[in-house]
Design a protein around this motif. Structure first.
Motif, PDB file in Angstrom:
ATOM      1  N   THR A  94     -11.003   6.710  46.272  1.00  6.46           N
ATOM      2  CA  THR A  94     -10.897   6.731  44.843  1.00  6.46           C
ATOM      3  C   THR A  94     -11.803   6.924  43.838  1.00  6.46           C
ATOM      4  OG1 THR A  94     -10.387   4.523  44.444  1.00  6.46           O
ATOM      5  CG2 THR A  94      -8.398   5.675  45.108  1.00  6.46           C
ATOM      6  N   ASN A 111     -13.379  10.353  44.179  1.00  9.44           N
ATOM      7  CA  ASN A 111     -12.395  11.287  43.502  1.00  9.44           C
ATOM      8  C   ASN A 111     -12.683  11.193  41.875  1.00  9.44           C
ATOM      9  OD1 ASN A 111     -10.216  12.798  42.473  1.00  9.44           O
ATOM     10  ND2 ASN A 111      -8.844  11.578  42.724  1.00  9.44           N
ATOM     11  N   GLU A 116      -6.100   2.445  41.092  1.00  9.72           N
ATOM     12  CA  GLU A 116      -5.250   3.037  41.842  1.00  9.72           C
ATOM     13  C   GLU A 116      -5.461   2.695  43.325  1.00  9.72           C
ATOM     14  OE1 GLU A 116      -6.954   7.238  41.684  1.00  9.72           O
ATOM     15  OE2 GLU A 116      -5.946   7.466  39.655  1.00  9.72           O
ATOM     16  N   SER A 149     -13.024   9.798  51.906  1.00  9.00           N
ATOM     17  CA  SER A 149     -11.672   9.391  51.551  1.00  9.00           C
ATOM     18  C   SER A 149     -10.572   8.792  52.474  1.00  9.00           C
ATOM     19  CB  SER A 149     -10.862  10.698  51.408  1.00  9.00           C
ATOM     20  OG  SER A 149     -10.507  11.537  52.233  1.00  9.00           O
ATOM     21  N   ALA A 176      -4.854  11.237  49.333  1.00  4.91           N
ATOM     22  CA  ALA A 176      -5.941  11.292  48.456  1.00  4.91           C
ATOM     23  C   ALA A 176      -6.582  12.492  48.344  1.00  4.91           C
ATOM     24  CB  ALA A 176      -7.122  10.113  48.914  1.00  4.91           C
ATOM     25  N   ALA A 200     -10.021   4.144  39.066  1.00  5.64           N
ATOM     26  CA  ALA A 200     -10.085   4.289  40.457  1.00  5.64           C
ATOM     27  C   ALA A 200      -9.631   2.775  41.135  1.00  5.64           C
ATOM     28  CB  ALA A 200     -11.476   4.482  40.940  1.00  5.64           C
TER      29      ALA A 200
END
Length: 424
Positions: free
Chosen positions: A66, A69, A268, A107, A112, A265
């Motif tokens: 996360t 990302n 999540e 990841s 994701a 993040a």
């Protein structure tokens, strides 16, 4: 009879779209009550399943993904791959696969990967003349590299359940993950070679240099994480923690990770981890019930009476995973079937590392198949495409995935080669 009623109750709840964890928990509690076990005993089985040191790596790897990302690392990989392959016919298809491969080192989750990259890859392909079916199909299919290539969250869960080395399972997964990448690229080549509508661009050396600067630091993350694990410097949990710190530093240095992005993040990661651990815990209670009803012993007797071939056993196990993966979450399936299938695999002399790779590969294909098909739903959501259209787009890419599963079954030395070289 008891097992049949339990199975029917769970199937009905899953059909009614009850979350997997609660579909397992409800009938399991009823069973425990009917045999005179207290609710406290049932909850003890649930909580004990989560109290596992190897599973401590799961939330950290989820957080790593996360953070990567929200730090914009997926977009940087995409920009660099696009600058590198801009003149290649069908280049955006290869870019999507290559970006998924690069992002998979951080990841560990197909969902994701599909969420982070789909919103970048699919619009870019549509702008350059690719059909929506192809764009969503290649984006969804390439996301399956993430849960196979280490650090793989399913591999961490399997290693914890099977009491095998996470590092060895990580090393064994590298060759299949690379094979998936090559297989998907072959399908892209076949699908785009005669399409006149697919556009190519002009090579820009300045753009390549600029985009390369953005990926230099992030590309050190897999070196640190996997190098540390395979080199014996870190446990997987420690490596995940080091990776999280490194990604935070990269995000700060590149000014791409804000405080708001960091907090999002973390939120999540907490939500995703809670879902995973709830499934692991409730599936463990169901697993206890299946063991109490002697299901593993019954299946062992059936398997040994059906075939004496380790290859056929692995084929049957893979087929079971493919079928279960269409209707149940992969994490729940692993928690349920690993304790059952491992003793049977031992009877056939199957290496548990090979077993783990086969199960994970087969289960990941279930992410592309309805009615559950989590990756299908995520890809459809980020692209505004109907589920059926996304599924039709993935069909050509499922073929090499199935071929790779069969290849691993027939030639297990392919996955055991790298762990042997590394002495794991």
């Amino acid at each position: 009879m008891t097992l049949a009623l339990l199975g029917i109750a769970i199937a009905v709840l899953l059909h009614l779209r009850v979350p997997v964890a609660f579909a397992f928990l409800g009938p399991s509690l009823v069973y425990m009550a009917t045999i005179g076990q207290s609710t406290g005993m049932s909850l003890r089985h649930v909580t004990n399943a989560a109290a596992s040191f190897p599973l401590l790596a799961v939330p950290l790897f989820v957080l790593l993904g996360t953070l990567a990302n929200h730090a914009g690392i997926a977009e940087r990989f995409f920009r660099f791959a696009l600058a590198l392959l801009v003149r290649v016919r069908g280049g955006l298809g290869y870019v999507s696969i290559g970006t998924s491969l690069a992002f998979s080192w951080m990841s560990g989750s197909a969902v994701a990967d599909a969420a982070a990259l789909g919103k970048v890859q699919i619009p870019a392909m549509l702008r350059h003349g690719y059909t929506r079916r192809f764009a969503t199909g290649v984006s969804a299919s390439s996301s399956l590299v993430a849960p196979v290539m280490p650090p793989s969250i399913p591999a961490v869960i399997f290693a914890g359940l099977a009491a095998v080395s996470t590092g060895a399972l990580f090393a064994a997964s590298v060759v299949p993950a690379l094979a998936i990448t090559v297989g998907l690229c072959i399908v892209v080549y076949i699908l785009v070679r005669r399409r006149e509508t697919v556009e190519t661009g002009a090579f820009d050396a300045a753009e390549l240099r600029e985009s390369a600067k953005g990926v230099l630091l992030p590309m050190l993350a897999p070196v640190i994480i996997l190098g540390g694990i395979l080199g014996g410097l870190f446990t997987p949990t420690e490596a995940a923690a080091v990776g999280v710190v490194f990604i935070i530093i990269v995000g700060v240095l590149q000014r791409s990770l804000s405080l708001r992005g960091f907090l999002t993040a973390v939120t999540e990661a907490v939500t995703t981890t809670a879902g995973i651990m709830l499934i692991v815990s409730t599936a463990a209670l169901l697993g206890y019930i299946l063991a109490r009803e002697r299901l593993p012993q019954m299946l062992t007797e059936v398997a040994l009476s059906t075939t004496s071939s380790p290859v056929m056993f692995l084929v049957l196990a893979a087929l079971m995973m493919l079928l279960l993966g269409t209707v149940i979450d992969a994490t729940a399936i692993l928690v349920l079937v690993v304790p059952i299938l491992l003793p049977i695999a031992a009877q056939y002399g199957v290496d548990p590392i090979v077993m783990g790779v086969v199960l994970i590969l087969a289960l990941m294909i279930g992410l592309l198949t309805p009615p559950v098909g989590t990756v299908l739903f995520v890809t459809a959501a980020v692209s505004g495409t109907r589920i059926g259209e996304v599924f039709r787009g993935t069909l050509p890419f499922i073929v090499p995935l199935l071929v790779i599963v069969l290849t691993v079954i027939l030639f297990p030395s392919l996955v055991l080669w790298l762990p042997g070289v590394l002495g794991l």
